[in-house]
Write an enzyme that holds these catalytic residues in place. Structure first.
Site, mmCIF file in Angstrom:
data_model
loop_
_atom_site.group_PDB
_atom_site.id
_atom_site.type_symbol
_atom_site.label_atom_id
_atom_site.label_comp_id
_atom_site.label_asym_id
_atom_site.label_seq_id
_atom_site.Cartn_x
_atom_site.Cartn_y
_atom_site.Cartn_z
ATOM 1 C CB SER A 135 -0.957 -0.035 1.198
ATOM 2 O OG SER A 135 -1.970 0.929 1.051
ATOM 3 C CG ASP B 149 -6.338 -3.345 -3.605
ATOM 4 O OD1 ASP B 149 -7.071 -2.550 -2.988
ATOM 5 O OD2 ASP B 149 -5.104 -3.397 -3.433
ATOM 6 C CG HIS C 126 -5.500 -2.635 0.252
ATOM 7 N ND1 HIS C 126 -4.758 -2.231 -0.838
ATOM 8 C CD2 HIS C 126 -5.023 -1.927 1.303
ATOM 9 C CE1 HIS C 126 -3.889 -1.312 -0.453
ATOM 10 N NE2 HIS C 126 -4.027 -1.121 0.843
#
Length: 544
Positions: free
Chosen positions: A207, A430, A469
């Site tokens: 991320s 995601d 994610h």
């Protein structure tokens, strides 16, 4: 707030998990005897260019549990069985700038594997608060992280100065500068404590951490031998604005599908496209081939929180626009939407008052970016924006912030020439960072540096069907089990990965395994064999 906690809690431990897993890679050749001196006097430091060292402390920690403090909005945690280690804290500043970035370096007292690892951050946090550090020490790494002198996951009080303008020093630190300076400092610390340099250096992040890894490869190609940068927040100036698009659509259309309806649309798309890869396993193998139309759900009724809800044509229109992604007022595509099959309830959240009126409930990370950085009005409510306002916000974010935090320069020639290796995986489900942005970047690198084969020599991308994610909670698809070990083998033994081993436990508790395919290949069921076994699938060229 509960949804925010769930999403952040899912994303943040990913880095920890990736570090906790044992690496199958062999020990570096020169990881033999070392001295161990956990004293400030044993660590002479040369300040990175343009900085000053403000303080340095070294503290010996015995074997035992590490208490990770609560950092809003996440609770604290206890990490057991952390080996004895030296904790070194260095504070770095830029003369005249008034900034103070803390670098933490943890070094195992015994069993050092000869490697250095840096771990990245999440949301607006530049680094780790202890979980990933402890995990890396347990695996024998000397490990470091930096807070870049900014705050926590959601605190962006540092973003604006007292005149309401962008704090350029802090933004530059958060974007890339502090990560590089931490690498310079931490390597010297390891040398001072052990009496020799690390044999290999790695970066590990997802991320925000993934974006930091790409920024390192682009701007400081000599810092690391290997970079594991997953679900990377590259194109930051674009995707952060793009992920408020669902709120804009709902506001403009004055239609707010319930979580139940959004979930129905996602599950229906997965069911419709499940068998396109030959396997009925609840996973869309290649979402690019899924053309499911949510208008098929119009008129469907469902029970939602004790009420009967009917999926309407307006609901279908909202879902279609969200999947399609942001467009300008003239219809030009601005950025990518979430992949079909990704959970929509985080970015398209809403709340209904006692009077029955619904309003948007934006995910706080992109909402903070738009309100504080782009609008420079922290109280601004992004859920009130329409299509015209959105277009202005998107263009303004690009113009003001691409150079400093876009992290999307496709010229990786310096990293290639340094001998570095970049490994990335990104979940195809995601829900926070559009997977297609990572694909877009990879294709731009190919165009810049001479094609897929040349790029594969140092940069490899793997897409993970059904994975959300940073492989947080609720995955249906198998997530990588030891990507760091795979990267280590590539760097140290020259074993370039053709696939990436992955697994997940299904609803019955059975372990499902897959071999993630090297981009652009996609998985295809062989037509026979156990659907839970990786050997029943092969990687093929995409059909689109």
């Amino acid at each position: 707030m509960r949804r925010l906690l769930t999403v952040l809690a899912a994303a943040v431990p990913l880095v920890t998990a990736a570090v906790y897993l044992p690496s199958a890679a062999a020990e570096p050749e020169n990881s033999a005897s070392t001295t161990f001196r956990c004293t400030s006097a044993s660590i002479p430091l040369n300040a990175p260019a343009g900085t000053k060292i403000e303080s340095l402390t070294a503290v010996s920690r015995p074997t035992g549990s590490v208490e990770v403090p609560p950092v809003s909005p996440l609770p604290g945690a206890t990490i057991p069985d952390v080996p004895a280690h030296c904790e070194v804290t260095v504070t770095v500043g830029h003369p005249g700038a008034g900034d103070h970035a803390k670098v933490q370096v943890w070094l195992p007292e015994s069993g050092w594997n000869g490697r250095f690892q840096a771990v990245g951050g999440s949301a607006f946090a530049a680094g780790d608060y202890g979980s990933a550090l402890a995990g890396a020490v347990r695996n024998g790494y000397a490990v470091a992280t930096t807070d870049a002198g900014v705050s926590s996951y959601l605190d962006v009080s540092w973003a604006l100065d007292n005149k309401g303008k962008i704090n350029k020093t802090s933004l530059e630190n958060f974007a890339s500068r502090s990560e590089h300076e931490a690498a310079v400092v931490a390597k010297q610390v390891a040398n001072g404590v052990y009496g020799r340099s690390a044999s290999y250096s790695y970066f590990n992040g997802c991320s925000t951490g993934g974006r930091q890894g790409y920024a390192e490869a682009q701007n400081y190609p000599g810092d690391y031998d290997g970079i594991l940068a997953d679900a990377p927040g590259i194109y930051w100036d674009e995707f952060e604005v793009a992920t408020v698009w669902p709120q804009v659509v709902m506001n403009e259309e004055q239609t707010y599908p319930t979580k139940c309806e959004l979930t129905l649309a996602t599950q229906s798309a997965v069911k419709a496209c499940d068998k396109l890869d030959g396997a009925a396993d609840g996973i869309i193998g290649d979402p690019a081939t899924c053309d499911y139309d949510p208008r098929r759900l119009i008129g469907t009724t469902l029970e939602c929180e004790g009420k009967q809800v009917t999926f309407t044509a307006a609901d279908a229109a909202v879902v279609r626009k969200i999947w399609d992604g942001p467009r300008s007022t003239s219809g030009k595509k601005l950025w990518y939407g979430p992949t079909v099959g990704a959970d929509l309830t985080a970015l398209a959240d809403s709340k209904t008052g006692d009077d029955g009126t619904s309003v948007g409930a934006p995910f706080l990370v992109p909402a903070e970016w738009v309100s504080t950085f782009v609008k420079k009005q922290p109280a601004y409510d992004v859920s009130t924006a329409g299509y015209s306002e959105f277009q202005k916000l998107f263009r303004q974010s690009q113009a003001e912030f691409d150079d400093v935090i876009g992290s999307d320069d496709p010229d990786l020639s310096g990293f290639r020439e340094s001998g570095g290796k970049l490994l990335t995986w990104h979940g195809q489900a995601d829900q926070l960072i559009p997977t297609q942005g990572t694909v877009d970047y990879r294709e731009r690198v190919e165009k810049k540096l001479g094609g897929a084969q040349r790029v594969d020599g140092f940069y490899r991308l793997f897409l993970a069907p059904g994975v959300n994610h940073c492989a947080g909670l609720g995955n249906t698809g198998p997530a990588p089990t030891d990507a760091l070990g795979t990267l280590t083998k590539w760097v140290e033994q020259g074993k370039a990965p053709q696939t990436l081993s992955a697994s997940v436990k299904d609803a019955s508790g059975k372990t499902v395994t897959r071999d993630l395919c090297l981009y652009p290949r996609v998985p295809q069921y062989k037509g026979n064999g156990d659907l839970a076994d990786a050997s029943s699938f092969r990687c093929v060229r995409p059909h689109h």
